[in-house]
Write a protein that holds these residues in place. Structure first.
Motif, PDB file in Angstrom:
ATOM      1  N   GLU A   1       1.292  -1.033   0.121  1.00  0.00           N
ATOM      2  CA  GLU A   1       0.245   0.215   0.126  1.00  0.00           C
ATOM      3  C   GLU A   1       0.752   1.332  -0.034  1.00  0.00           C
ATOM      4  O   GLU A   1       0.857   1.761  -0.893  1.00  0.00           O
ATOM      5  N   VAL A   2       2.043   1.546   0.612  1.00  0.00           N
ATOM      6  CA  VAL A   2       2.992   2.617   1.024  1.00  0.00           C
ATOM      7  C   VAL A   2       3.540   2.945  -0.774  1.00  0.00           C
ATOM      8  O   VAL A   2       3.674   3.698  -1.071  1.00  0.00           O
ATOM      9  N   ALA A   3       3.586   1.306  -0.995  1.00  0.00           N
ATOM     10  CA  ALA A   3       4.475   1.696  -2.379  1.00  0.00           C
ATOM     11  C   ALA A   3       3.598   2.304  -3.706  1.00  0.00           C
ATOM     12  O   ALA A   3       3.647   3.030  -3.966  1.00  0.00           O
ATOM     13  N   ARG A   4       2.348   1.625  -3.484  1.00  0.00           N
ATOM     14  CA  ARG A   4       1.353   2.030  -4.349  1.00  0.00           C
ATOM     15  C   ARG A   4       0.817   4.371  -4.333  1.00  0.00           C
ATOM     16  O   ARG A   4       0.816   4.788  -5.170  1.00  0.00           O
ATOM     17  N   VAL A   5       1.349   4.224  -3.103  1.00  0.00           N
ATOM     18  CA  VAL A   5       0.348   5.074  -3.199  1.00  0.00           C
ATOM     19  C   VAL A   5       1.167   6.040  -2.886  1.00  0.00           C
ATOM     20  O   VAL A   5       1.338   6.735  -3.179  1.00  0.00           O
ATOM     21  N   MET A   6       2.340   5.909  -2.444  1.00  0.00           N
ATOM     22  CA  MET A   6       4.378   7.046  -2.783  1.00  0.00           C
ATOM     23  C   MET A   6       3.869   6.872  -4.282  1.00  0.00           C
ATOM     24  O   MET A   6       4.262   8.547  -4.725  1.00  0.00           O
ATOM     25  N   ILE A   7       4.112   5.586  -5.228  1.00  0.00           N
ATOM     26  CA  ILE A   7       3.902   6.276  -6.293  1.00  0.00           C
ATOM     27  C   ILE A   7       3.613   7.074  -7.534  1.00  0.00           C
ATOM     28  O   ILE A   7       3.073   8.210  -7.943  1.00  0.00           O
ATOM     29  N   THR A   8       2.066   6.454  -7.087  1.00  0.00           N
ATOM     30  CA  THR A   8       0.670   7.252  -7.926  1.00  0.00           C
ATOM     31  C   THR A   8       0.834   8.519  -7.304  1.00  0.00           C
ATOM     32  O   THR A   8       0.672   9.644  -7.782  1.00  0.00           O
ATOM     33  N   HIS A   9       0.981   8.898  -5.925  1.00  0.00           N
ATOM     34  CA  HIS A   9       0.867  10.962  -5.517  1.00  0.00           C
ATOM     35  C   HIS A   9       2.449  11.425  -5.953  1.00  0.00           C
ATOM     36  O   HIS A   9       2.308  12.758  -6.293  1.00  0.00           O
ATOM     37  N   LEU A  10       3.460  11.022  -5.996  1.00  0.00           N
ATOM     38  CA  LEU A  10       4.646  10.891  -6.155  1.00  0.00           C
ATOM     39  C   LEU A  10       5.056  11.773  -7.379  1.00  0.00           C
ATOM     40  O   LEU A  10       5.485  12.710  -8.461  1.00  0.00           O
ATOM     41  N   MET A  11       4.158  11.010  -8.377  1.00  0.00           N
ATOM     42  CA  MET A  11       4.728  11.190  -9.798  1.00  0.00           C
ATOM     43  C   MET A  11       3.118  11.548 -10.609  1.00  0.00           C
ATOM     44  O   MET A  11       2.389  11.423 -11.526  1.00  0.00           O
ATOM     45  N   SER A  12       2.347  12.367  -9.831  1.00  0.00           N
ATOM     46  CA  SER A  12       1.332  13.465 -10.606  1.00  0.00           C
ATOM     47  C   SER A  12       1.713  14.028 -10.764  1.00  0.00           C
ATOM     48  O   SER A  12       3.047  14.516 -10.898  1.00  0.00           O
ATOM     49  N   ASP A  13       0.967  14.764 -12.341  1.00  0.00           N
ATOM     50  CA  ASP A  13       1.864  15.926 -13.303  1.00  0.00           C
ATOM     51  C   ASP A  13       2.295  17.084 -12.554  1.00  0.00           C
ATOM     52  O   ASP A  13       3.537  17.877 -12.041  1.00  0.00           O
TER      53      ASP A  13
ATOM     54  N   VAL B   1       4.666   5.154 -15.486  1.00  0.00           N
ATOM     55  CA  VAL B   1       3.954   4.915 -13.121  1.00  0.00           C
ATOM     56  C   VAL B   1       4.162   3.413 -13.812  1.00  0.00           C
ATOM     57  O   VAL B   1       3.644   3.118 -14.756  1.00  0.00           O
ATOM     58  N   PRO B   2       4.777   3.394 -12.550  1.00  0.00           N
ATOM     59  CA  PRO B   2       5.254   1.524 -13.085  1.00  0.00           C
ATOM     60  C   PRO B   2       3.701   0.845 -12.700  1.00  0.00           C
ATOM     61  O   PRO B   2       2.624   1.890 -11.689  1.00  0.00           O
ATOM     62  N   ASN B   3       3.048  -0.140 -12.923  1.00  0.00           N
ATOM     63  CA  ASN B   3       1.626  -0.674 -11.979  1.00  0.00           C
ATOM     64  C   ASN B   3       1.857  -1.582 -11.454  1.00  0.00           C
ATOM     65  O   ASN B   3       2.692  -1.719 -10.641  1.00  0.00           O
ATOM     66  N   ARG B   4       0.697  -1.870 -10.745  1.00  0.00           N
ATOM     67  CA  ARG B   4       0.791  -2.191  -9.164  1.00  0.00           C
ATOM     68  C   ARG B   4       1.641  -4.061  -8.913  1.00  0.00           C
ATOM     69  O   ARG B   4       2.436  -4.203  -8.373  1.00  0.00           O
ATOM     70  N   LYS B   5       1.521  -4.339 -10.873  1.00  0.00           N
ATOM     71  CA  LYS B   5       2.538  -6.200 -10.250  1.00  0.00           C
ATOM     72  C   LYS B   5       3.533  -5.752 -10.373  1.00  0.00           C
ATOM     73  O   LYS B   5       4.284  -6.431  -9.666  1.00  0.00           O
ATOM     74  N   ARG B   6       4.335  -4.506 -11.052  1.00  0.00           N
ATOM     75  CA  ARG B   6       5.871  -4.541 -10.776  1.00  0.00           C
ATOM     76  C   ARG B   6       5.722  -3.340  -8.897  1.00  0.00           C
ATOM     77  O   ARG B   6       7.214  -4.199  -8.904  1.00  0.00           O
ATOM     78  N   LEU B   7       5.379  -2.941  -8.973  1.00  0.00           N
ATOM     79  CA  LEU B   7       5.362  -3.138  -7.860  1.00  0.00           C
ATOM     80  C   LEU B   7       5.305  -3.787  -6.463  1.00  0.00           C
ATOM     81  O   LEU B   7       6.038  -3.759  -5.110  1.00  0.00           O
ATOM     82  N   ASP B   8       4.589  -4.693  -6.981  1.00  0.00           N
ATOM     83  CA  ASP B   8       4.226  -5.900  -5.831  1.00  0.00           C
ATOM     84  C   ASP B   8       5.764  -7.007  -5.341  1.00  0.00           C
ATOM     85  O   ASP B   8       6.154  -6.877  -4.668  1.00  0.00           O
TER      86      ASP B   8
ATOM     87  N   THR C   1      13.549   5.721  -7.612  1.00  0.00           N
ATOM     88  CA  THR C   1      14.278   5.186  -8.670  1.00  0.00           C
ATOM     89  C   THR C   1      12.805   5.445  -9.997  1.00  0.00           C
ATOM     90  O   THR C   1      13.423   5.971 -10.651  1.00  0.00           O
ATOM     91  N   PHE C   2      12.316   4.845  -9.926  1.00  0.00           N
ATOM     92  CA  PHE C   2      10.701   4.912 -10.717  1.00  0.00           C
ATOM     93  C   PHE C   2      10.818   7.087 -10.555  1.00  0.00           C
ATOM     94  O   PHE C   2       9.908   7.316 -11.903  1.00  0.00           O
ATOM     95  N   VAL C   3      10.644   7.748  -9.340  1.00  0.00           N
ATOM     96  CA  VAL C   3      10.339   9.145  -9.462  1.00  0.00           C
ATOM     97  C   VAL C   3      11.628  10.002 -10.807  1.00  0.00           C
ATOM     98  O   VAL C   3      11.265  10.480 -11.222  1.00  0.00           O
ATOM     99  N   PHE C   4      12.695   9.738 -10.094  1.00  0.00           N
ATOM    100  CA  PHE C   4      13.630  10.203 -11.043  1.00  0.00           C
ATOM    101  C   PHE C   4      13.982   9.592 -12.105  1.00  0.00           C
ATOM    102  O   PHE C   4      13.786  10.449 -13.135  1.00  0.00           O
ATOM    103  N   LEU C   5      13.842   8.351 -12.674  1.00  0.00           N
ATOM    104  CA  LEU C   5      14.007   8.129 -13.799  1.00  0.00           C
ATOM    105  C   LEU C   5      13.232   7.948 -14.807  1.00  0.00           C
ATOM    106  O   LEU C   5      12.804   8.030 -16.106  1.00  0.00           O
ATOM    107  N   ASP C   6      11.599   7.637 -14.498  1.00  0.00           N
ATOM    108  CA  ASP C   6      10.546   7.150 -14.848  1.00  0.00           C
ATOM    109  C   ASP C   6       9.541   8.724 -14.678  1.00  0.00           C
ATOM    110  O   ASP C   6       8.599   8.638 -15.940  1.00  0.00           O
TER     111      ASP C   6
END
Length: 204
Positions: free
Chosen positions: A93-105, A186-193, A171-176
């Protein structure tokens, strides 16, 4: 009193959104308090009632990023982490929320402005470090500390274990994200899991 408090919170949020718009439009150094007030739709006098300086505004905008993550990831609260399945659920849950939020436009755009201005704006790096990364690290470390106390993870160095978890996410936030303006991946759920599973193998 409760009504007044709700009104004050609503006004603070209105100003926060105005400040974010001003920073995105003009940068941190280029956004004046007059510009912030105009973007927020409030008078300059009202603005100064809530925020004494642009630095205070900046801290509040950045703190809002972490606060909104707390709202979206209630599993970061003081819930017990007493077995591996529960820890896995929390970290996913932390990973998903962190990524989707930090990688918002908006957040990626704000981060790009920070990176561009850190070298020339005194104090900006310290504000960023203490407001966003430090708070993220503290929240994840609290989860891992409870897991260690419950014997779910090994007796690891909590600071290093926390960095080991946060690092791949960034690394997802910076590189992608930051490095791909206009083409954010934005990495999908499977990749974050899968990242979480690799992490759990390292600490359990």
């Amino acid at each position: 009193m409760e009504l007044d408090s709700r009104r004050a919170q609503a006004k603070r949020e209105q100003i926060r959104q105005g400040a974010l718009a001003a920073f995105l439009e003009s940068g941190v150094s280029g956004a004046s308090m007059d510009h912030v007030a105009a973007c927020a739709g409030v008078s300059k006098q009202t603005l100064y009632v809530y925020f004494r300086s642009k630095e205070d505004l900046l801290v509040d905008v950045l703190g809002g990023i972490v606060a909104s993550l707390d709202e979206r990831a209630p599993l970061l609260a003081d819930r017990p982490v007493t077995d591996l399945a529960h820890l896995r659920e929390v970290l996913r849950e932390v990973a998903r929320v962190m990524i989707t939020h930090l990688m918002s436009d908006d957040n990626l755009a704000l981060f790009r402005i920070f990176i561009a201005e850190m070298a020339t704006t005194p104090g900006l790096l310290a504000i960023w470090r203490e407001t966003v990364p430090a708070r993220f690290l503290a929240r994840v470390e609290a989860v891992l500390e409870r897991a260690r106390e419950a014997g779910v993870i090994r007796d690891v160095d909590l600071d290093l274990a926390t960095r080991l978890f946060i690092g791949p996410m960034m690394t997802f936030v910076f590189l992608d994200g930051l490095a791909r303006p206009g083409e954010v991946l934005v990495p999908n759920r499977k990749r974050l899991d899968e990242v979480v599973e690799l992490y759990l193998r390292a600490v359990t």
